[in-house]
Design a protein around this motif. Structure first.
Motif, PDB file in Angstrom:
ATOM      1  N   TYR A  26     -20.354   5.608 -32.389  1.00 13.67           N
ATOM      2  CA  TYR A  26     -21.369   5.202 -33.351  1.00 13.67           C
ATOM      3  C   TYR A  26     -22.694   5.465 -32.650  1.00 13.67           C
ATOM      4  CZ  TYR A  26     -23.840   2.349 -36.823  1.00 13.67           C
ATOM      5  OH  TYR A  26     -24.683   1.909 -37.811  1.00 13.67           O
ATOM      6  N   PRO A  27     -23.557   6.263 -33.255  1.00 10.68           N
ATOM      7  CA  PRO A  27     -24.772   6.694 -32.553  1.00 10.68           C
ATOM      8  C   PRO A  27     -25.753   5.555 -32.289  1.00 10.68           C
ATOM      9  CG  PRO A  27     -24.898   7.316 -34.858  1.00 10.68           C
ATOM     10  CD  PRO A  27     -23.512   6.756 -34.635  1.00 10.68           C
ATOM     11  N   LEU A  28     -26.618   5.757 -31.320  1.00 11.76           N
ATOM     12  CA  LEU A  28     -27.673   4.797 -31.024  1.00 11.76           C
ATOM     13  C   LEU A  28     -28.512   4.626 -32.291  1.00 11.76           C
ATOM     14  CD1 LEU A  28     -28.885   3.072 -28.760  1.00 11.76           C
ATOM     15  CD2 LEU A  28     -30.339   5.009 -28.191  1.00 11.76           C
ATOM     16  N   THR A  29     -28.535   3.406 -32.819  1.00 10.99           N
ATOM     17  CA  THR A  29     -29.103   3.141 -34.146  1.00 10.99           C
ATOM     18  C   THR A  29     -29.906   1.850 -34.135  1.00 10.99           C
ATOM     19  OG1 THR A  29     -27.166   4.192 -35.179  1.00 10.99           O
ATOM     20  CG2 THR A  29     -28.502   2.764 -36.585  1.00 10.99           C
ATOM     21  N   ASP A  30     -31.065   1.883 -34.798  1.00 10.97           N
ATOM     22  CA  ASP A  30     -31.831   0.663 -35.063  1.00 10.97           C
ATOM     23  C   ASP A  30     -31.308   0.090 -36.374  1.00 10.97           C
ATOM     24  OD1 ASP A  30     -33.363   1.165 -32.820  1.00 10.97           O
ATOM     25  OD2 ASP A  30     -35.032   2.017 -33.931  1.00 10.97           O
ATOM     26  N   GLU A  31     -30.675  -1.083 -36.298  1.00 11.86           N
ATOM     27  CA  GLU A  31     -30.054  -1.680 -37.479  1.00 11.86           C
ATOM     28  C   GLU A  31     -31.059  -2.556 -38.231  1.00 11.86           C
ATOM     29  OE1 GLU A  31     -27.365  -0.598 -38.525  1.00 11.86           O
ATOM     30  OE2 GLU A  31     -26.027  -0.117 -36.853  1.00 11.86           O
ATOM     31  N   PRO A  32     -30.877  -2.683 -39.556  1.00  9.86           N
ATOM     32  CA  PRO A  32     -31.822  -3.466 -40.354  1.00  9.86           C
ATOM     33  C   PRO A  32     -31.831  -4.961 -40.017  1.00  9.86           C
ATOM     34  CG  PRO A  32     -29.992  -2.683 -41.733  1.00  9.86           C
ATOM     35  CD  PRO A  32     -29.853  -2.036 -40.385  1.00  9.86           C
ATOM     36  N   TRP A  33     -30.824  -5.458 -39.308  1.00 10.54           N
ATOM     37  CA  TRP A  33     -30.805  -6.881 -38.942  1.00 10.54           C
ATOM     38  C   TRP A  33     -31.414  -7.138 -37.557  1.00 10.54           C
ATOM     39  CZ3 TRP A  33     -26.428  -3.992 -39.945  1.00 10.54           C
ATOM     40  CH2 TRP A  33     -25.618  -3.673 -38.865  1.00 10.54           C
TER      41      TRP A  33
END
Length: 117
Positions: free
Chosen positions: A88-95
Motif C-alpha cells: 500500500y503506497p505511502l499515502t496521506d489519509e483523510p483521517w
C-alpha cells in the motif's frame, strides 16, 4: 483490573529473519531471547491498544499489525532501500495519518504510520 500491555505474537518459520526485519526496518532492540520466543522493543513505553476492523481504511486490507512511528518518511525510505515490496503506497489519509504497508518475512501485513501535522 488494569490491562498493562498487549503484545502482538507473530508465528514465524524463520525467527532470525523476522527479528532482523523489525530490528533493521524499525530500529527495535532485542530485549529478550529464550530461543523459542524473542521480544523486540523500542526505547519509549506506549499506550496499550488493540484495533478491531472490518477493513484497513481507504479500501486497504486489514493489516496484521499497525506500528506508529515518529518519521514514516524515514521508515519508508529505509523499507525501499531494503528492497521491500510496498503493498500500500505511502499515502496521506483523510483521517490524519500518513502510512504505507509492507509484509514481514512471516507474511504479516504491516501498517506503518505517523500522525500528520
Amino acid at each position: 483490573m488494569i490491562v498493562k500491555r498487549i503484545v502482538a505474537n507473530i508465528a514465524s518459520p524463520n525467527p532470525e529473519q523476522t527479528i532482523a526485519f523489525y530490528r533493521d526496518l524499525l530500529g527495535l532492540d532485542l530485549v529478550m531471547d529464550l530461543g523459542w520466543i524473542a521480544t523486540l522493543a523500542g526505547p519509549a513505553p506506549n499506550a496499550t491498544q488493540i484495533n478491531i476492523a472490518s477493513e484497513g481504511g481507504s479500501g486497504a486490507a486489514v493489516p496484521d499489525l499497525s506500528i506508529e512511528v515518529d518519521d514514516v518518511d524515514a521508515i519508508y525510505a529505509r523499507a525501499t532501500a531494503m528492497g521491500l515490496k510496498v503493498y500500500y503506497p505511502l499515502t496521506d489519509e483523510p483521517w490524519g495519518i500518513r502510512r504505507f504497508f509492507v509484509t514481514d518475512p512471516a507474511g504479516k501485513l504491516i501498517n506503518i504510520s505517523a500522525h500528520m501535522g
